[in-house]
Design an enzyme around this catalytic site. Sequence first.
Site, short mmCIF file in Angstrom:
data_model
loop_
_atom_site.label_atom_id
_atom_site.label_comp_id
_atom_site.label_asym_id
_atom_site.label_seq_id
_atom_site.Cartn_x
_atom_site.Cartn_y
_atom_site.Cartn_z
N CYS A 118 0.85 -1.53 0.02
CA CYS A 118 -0.19 0.06 0.09
C CYS A 118 0.95 1.09 0.27
CB CYS A 118 -1.08 0.08 1.50
SG CYS A 118 -1.76 -1.34 0.93
N HIS A 151 -9.18 3.92 -1.19
CA HIS A 151 -7.85 3.09 -1.05
C HIS A 151 -7.51 1.47 -2.61
CE1 HIS A 151 -4.07 1.56 0.48
NE2 HIS A 151 -4.40 0.18 1.20
C1 LIG Z 1 -15.19 -4.75 3.88
C2 LIG Z 1 -15.43 -5.34 3.19
C3 LIG Z 1 -15.02 -6.69 2.55
C4 LIG Z 1 -16.45 -5.09 2.44
O1 LIG Z 1 -16.77 -5.93 1.27
P1 LIG Z 1 -18.04 -6.63 0.75
O2 LIG Z 1 -18.46 -7.43 1.69
O3 LIG Z 1 -18.05 -7.08 -0.61
O4 LIG Z 1 -19.46 -5.69 0.44
P2 LIG Z 1 -19.76 -4.99 -1.21
O5 LIG Z 1 -19.01 -5.16 -2.32
O6 LIG Z 1 -20.31 -5.98 -1.43
O7 LIG Z 1 -20.59 -3.93 -0.46
C5 LIG Z 1 -21.71 -3.59 0.35
C6 LIG Z 1 -22.05 -2.43 1.14
O8 LIG Z 1 -21.50 -1.93 1.43
C7 LIG Z 1 -20.44 -0.60 1.18
N1 LIG Z 1 -19.30 -0.75 1.93
C8 LIG Z 1 -18.28 -2.00 1.27
N2 LIG Z 1 -17.28 -1.84 1.94
C9 LIG Z 1 -17.68 -0.50 2.77
C10 LIG Z 1 -16.22 0.19 3.40
N3 LIG Z 1 -15.51 -0.53 3.43
N4 LIG Z 1 -16.93 1.26 4.08
C11 LIG Z 1 -18.74 1.75 3.74
N5 LIG Z 1 -19.44 1.36 2.97
C12 LIG Z 1 -18.79 -0.07 2.42
C13 LIG Z 1 -20.76 -1.02 -0.38
O9 LIG Z 1 -20.17 0.28 -0.34
C14 LIG Z 1 -22.13 -1.10 -0.11
O10 LIG Z 1 -23.24 -1.14 -0.18
P3 LIG Z 1 -24.72 -0.57 -1.34
O11 LIG Z 1 -25.20 -1.85 -0.39
O12 LIG Z 1 -25.38 0.43 -0.54
O13 LIG Z 1 -24.21 -0.98 -2.38
C15 LIG Z 1 -14.00 -4.74 1.96
O14 LIG Z 1 -14.27 -3.11 1.39
C16 LIG Z 1 -12.79 -4.68 2.16
O15 LIG Z 1 -12.05 -6.38 2.15
N6 LIG Z 1 -12.35 -4.00 3.58
C17 LIG Z 1 -10.42 -4.15 3.04
C18 LIG Z 1 -9.67 -3.59 2.38
C19 LIG Z 1 -8.43 -3.69 2.48
O16 LIG Z 1 -8.25 -5.06 3.75
N7 LIG Z 1 -7.42 -2.90 1.61
C20 LIG Z 1 -6.07 -2.90 2.24
C21 LIG Z 1 -5.64 -2.36 3.79
S1 LIG Z 1 -3.92 -2.20 4.53
#
Ligand SMILES: CC(C)(COP(=O)(O)OP(=O)(O)OC[C@H]1O[C@@H](n2cnc3c(N)ncnc32)[C@H](O)[C@@H]1OP(=O)(O)O)[C@@H](O)C(=O)NCCC(=O)NCCS
Length: 390
Positions: free
Chosen positions: A87, A336
């Site tokens: 990252c 991100h």
């Molecule tokens: C948190 C996480 C697991 C959610 O993914 P998901 O379960 O596939 O979620 P979806 O893409 O199906 O989204 C579902 C809903 O949540 C919302 N959403 C997804 N991620 C979100 C987040 N991080 N914050 C707020 N809302 C979020 C989407 O917009 C969607 O909203 P909607 O239903 O109103 O359209 C994913 O964003 C993730 O893995 N984040 C971490 C990324 C990471 O690790 N980065 C590196 C860091 S070192």
Amino acid sequence: MPLKNTSIVSGAQTKFGYLDGISQREMFAEAVDKATVEVGIPKKDIQAAFVGTFIPEMLIHQGHSAPLLLDFAGLRGLPATRHEAACASGATALRAAVMAIESGFYDTVLVAGSEKMTSVSTNRATEALAAAADDMFESSMGLTFPGVFAIAAVAHMEKYGTSPEDLALAAVKAHKNASTNPLAQFQKEITLEKAMTPRYIAWPLRLFDCSPISDGAAAIVLTSKEKAKQYTDTPVDVVGTGQASASMNLCDREDFTSFEASVSASKTAYKMAGLGPKDMDFAVVHDCFTIAEIIASEDIGFFKPGEGAKALRDGVTALDGDKPINPMGGLKAVGHPVGATGVKQAVVVYRELIGEAGANQVAKHDTGFMHNFGGTGASCVVNIFRRSDA
Ligand SMILES: CC(C)(COP(=O)(O)OP(=O)(O)OC[C@H]1O[C@@H](n2cnc3c(N)ncnc32)[C@H](O)[C@@H]1OP(=O)(O)O)[C@@H](O)C(=O)NCCC(=O)NCCS
């Protein structure tokens, strides 16, 4: 040795988010155009390119990114090198570019970062991101980044009494700031109650404690101080830079409430700039999870260890606080796309310093700080920027 020769003369990003139908190369080209020809910087003036991207091999089955992206951006033929530090890929590209200008090797260079993450499922993206952890001891055993930062959150809670509500407050602040940032993935405010309601991703981190999976690109142009005025009336100088690394394997860490590479890189950058935390007007930090912002605010010296959550509660880090942190919304709400993030952070600091952050403008904007880390903080780059006329 203090830095004395490098200025930022432009910076731009694409919108971050789920950019359906837009490829990595198209996003990259858009960011490059916005940072060059669209602000009157001819592409022919660019002598080399430093490119940040983390893991396109797993996300879009594309390696050898630097020449490919440069070609698509109309810069075929230039020396182009990819920098990868998970990252922190964008900020390591930026730091290499700073060193190239400082040494006098080049006058004017491009730094650009991008990642296309939404073309795969969340599971696949999570697996790709996990490559930034130690595969022998962590990722192959099923540990993911939400899991890693959940460990940090629990440690911070146990040692300092940080609460789930404190974490949620960081999300509320991020979404509030991003609500007025037209390039953010989420432009909607959330209440504390809403932040504390959704499903757990990795206890105690809920959905709103996580940065999302995103697409996006960002680009900046760096030049020598001597040439900067050719391009803009408001150059921003790079006055300090620091980089450090730490053990990848968490078993070798003494403490999960602080990231030693963040502390070390910050100290190096402050020393180089001849400035300290009290001289910083604001900071942009790597808030891949809400707990990461709280820890970073302590590691960069803005607050004592254990006092980051209190500063957040007291509004000190709000847009209108004494020490604004992530004034445009941070990774948490702006998105991100990993390879773009470090470059985008520099774009944010640049825009704040020149007074072009619109509704997200911080009041004091002479000197700004950026902190970008990779993986569980095994790589960290910190930069300090100051408006040339400040
Ligand atoms: C948190 C996480 C697991 C959610 O993914 P998901 O379960 O596939 O979620 P979806 O893409 O199906 O989204 C579902 C809903 O949540 C919302 N959403 C997804 N991620 C979100 C987040 N991080 N914050 C707020 N809302 C979020 C989407 O917009 C969607 O909203 P909607 O239903 O109103 O359209 C994913 O964003 C993730 O893995 N984040 C971490 C990324 C990471 O690790 N980065 C590196 C860091 S070192």
